[in-house]
Design an enzyme around this catalytic site. Structure first.
Site, PDB file in Angstrom:
ATOM      1  N   GLU A 130      -8.867 -22.848 -21.117  1.00  0.00           N
ATOM      2  CA  GLU A 130      -8.244 -23.997 -21.790  1.00  0.00           C
ATOM      3  C   GLU A 130      -7.413 -24.815 -20.811  1.00  0.00           C
ATOM      4  OE1 GLU A 130      -8.140 -20.795 -22.596  1.00  0.00           O
ATOM      5  OE2 GLU A 130      -7.530 -20.478 -24.688  1.00  0.00           O
ATOM      6  N   CYS A 149      -4.423 -17.921 -26.230  1.00  0.00           N
ATOM      7  CA  CYS A 149      -3.261 -17.040 -26.113  1.00  0.00           C
ATOM      8  C   CYS A 149      -1.988 -17.880 -26.304  1.00  0.00           C
ATOM      9  CB  CYS A 149      -3.255 -16.354 -24.748  1.00  0.00           C
ATOM     10  SG  CYS A 149      -2.799 -17.452 -23.391  1.00  0.00           S
ATOM     11  N   CYS A 168      -1.626 -20.681 -23.635  1.00  0.00           N
ATOM     12  CA  CYS A 168      -2.552 -21.803 -23.821  1.00  0.00           C
ATOM     13  C   CYS A 168      -2.250 -22.568 -25.107  1.00  0.00           C
ATOM     14  CB  CYS A 168      -3.988 -21.298 -23.815  1.00  0.00           C
ATOM     15  SG  CYS A 168      -4.505 -20.752 -22.173  1.00  0.00           S
ATOM     16  N   HIS A 174      -6.568 -19.995 -17.222  1.00  0.00           N
ATOM     17  CA  HIS A 174      -7.413 -19.712 -18.378  1.00  0.00           C
ATOM     18  C   HIS A 174      -8.312 -20.932 -18.611  1.00  0.00           C
ATOM     19  CE1 HIS A 174      -4.707 -16.415 -20.428  1.00  0.00           C
ATOM     20  NE2 HIS A 174      -5.001 -16.141 -19.171  1.00  0.00           N
TER      21      HIS A 174
END
Lengths: 152, 152
Positions: free
Chosen positions: B55, B83, B86, B53
Site C-alpha cells: 500500500e 495493517c 498502512c 508494504h
C-alpha cells in the site's frame, strides 16, 4: 549532558531545521550501541510523501545504513509522540526503546488514540519514555503554527 | 469484467509477483479517474524497509507521479486488509475508497485491531469495501507460507 538528553537535543535540532524548510517541525534520531546511525526531520512536503514523517525517514535511513530492516537493539528519539502510522512502523522495525518529547492528544498513537503498543495486533512493543525536553519540543511546534497563521 | 474486479486482478498479480521475489505476497493498486496511476507489491525485503508494504509503495509511487502527496479522489485496491501503519498512511494520503481482499485478524487495522478509521485521532476515513477476490488473495498468502515452511 546525559546521552539521552544529547540525542534529544539532536532531534530538536532536526525539528528546527525541518521548520525552516517549511515542514511541520518534528525531528527524530536512531541510536545503536550509543552511536547515532541516522537523524532526520519531517520531509513530507519536500518528498511529496505522506509517510516521510521524521520517525520513518530516520528508520529508513538507519535500515539502509545498517543493511537490515530490523533495528533490534536500536533506540529512537523523537520530539513529538509518534502518530498511529509511525507507532506501527517503530514496532515493525523492532526498535528497543522509544523516547519522545511532547504528547500529541490529537494525533498520537502511543499514549493517546489507538495506544498501539497495548493492542493484541501489536507484535513488538518498545519500552516507552516520554516527556524528554517536552516543553521545547512543544514550543517549536507552537511557534511554527503561530507564524503560519500570521502569514498574509 | 467490472473495473473494480479488473483493478483487484492487477493487485493480485502484484501480490503473486512479490511472492516470486521472496516477499510476503501482497499487492496494491492506486486508481485515479478510472486509470491506474501506480501499482506495487510488497518490497520490504528488497528495500530493507519495514514501511515498504504494498500500500505504501503504491501510494508513494502515485504521489510522485501525480506530484502531490495528497491523493484526494483516488481509490486504493489491496489484496489484504491494511495493517495499522498502512491504514493510517491511507488516511494521510486522503484516499477516497479502499477496496481490500482478505481480512487480517492478526495484523489488520481497518476492520480488526485498532479499527483506525473509527477512532477520533483519524482525521480522514476512506469508504471501505472488503471481500473482493478474498479467497484468491488469501490462497496466495497461504501457499506462500506453506512453501516457506516446507523449505529445508
Amino acid at each position: 549532558m546525559p546521552p539521552a538528553n544529547r540525542f534529544m537535543e539532536l532531534a530538536l535540532a532536526e525539528a528546527e531545521a525541518a521548520g525552516k524548510r517549511g515542514e511541520v517541525p518534528i525531528g527524530a534520531v536512531v541510536v545503536l550501541d550509543g552511536e547515532v546511525v541516522a537523524s532526520a526531520g519531517n520531509r513530507t512536503r519536500e518528498l511529496h510523501d505522506v509517510t516521510a514523517h521524521a520517525e520513518i525517514a530516520a528508520i529508513r535511513l538507519a535500515a539502509e545504513r545498517v543493511g537490515d530492516e530490523r533495528l533490534s537493539g536500536a533506540d529512537l528519539y523523537v520530539t513529538l509522540e509518534p502518530c498511529t502510522m509511525c507507532a506501527a512502523a517503530i514496532s515493525f522495525a523492532r526498535i528497543r526503546r522509544l523516547y519522545y518529547g511532547a504528547e500529541d492528544p490529537k494525533g498520537g498513537g502511543v499514549d493517546n488514540g489507538v495506544r498501539f503498543y497495548a493492542q493484541p495486533t501489536c507484535h513488538h512493543a518498545p519500552e516507552v519514555y516520554s516527556g524528554l525536553s517536552e516543553s521545547r519540543a512543544a514550543d517549536i511546534l507552537k511557534a511554527f503554527f503561530r507564524e503560519r497563521r500570521e502569514e498574509p
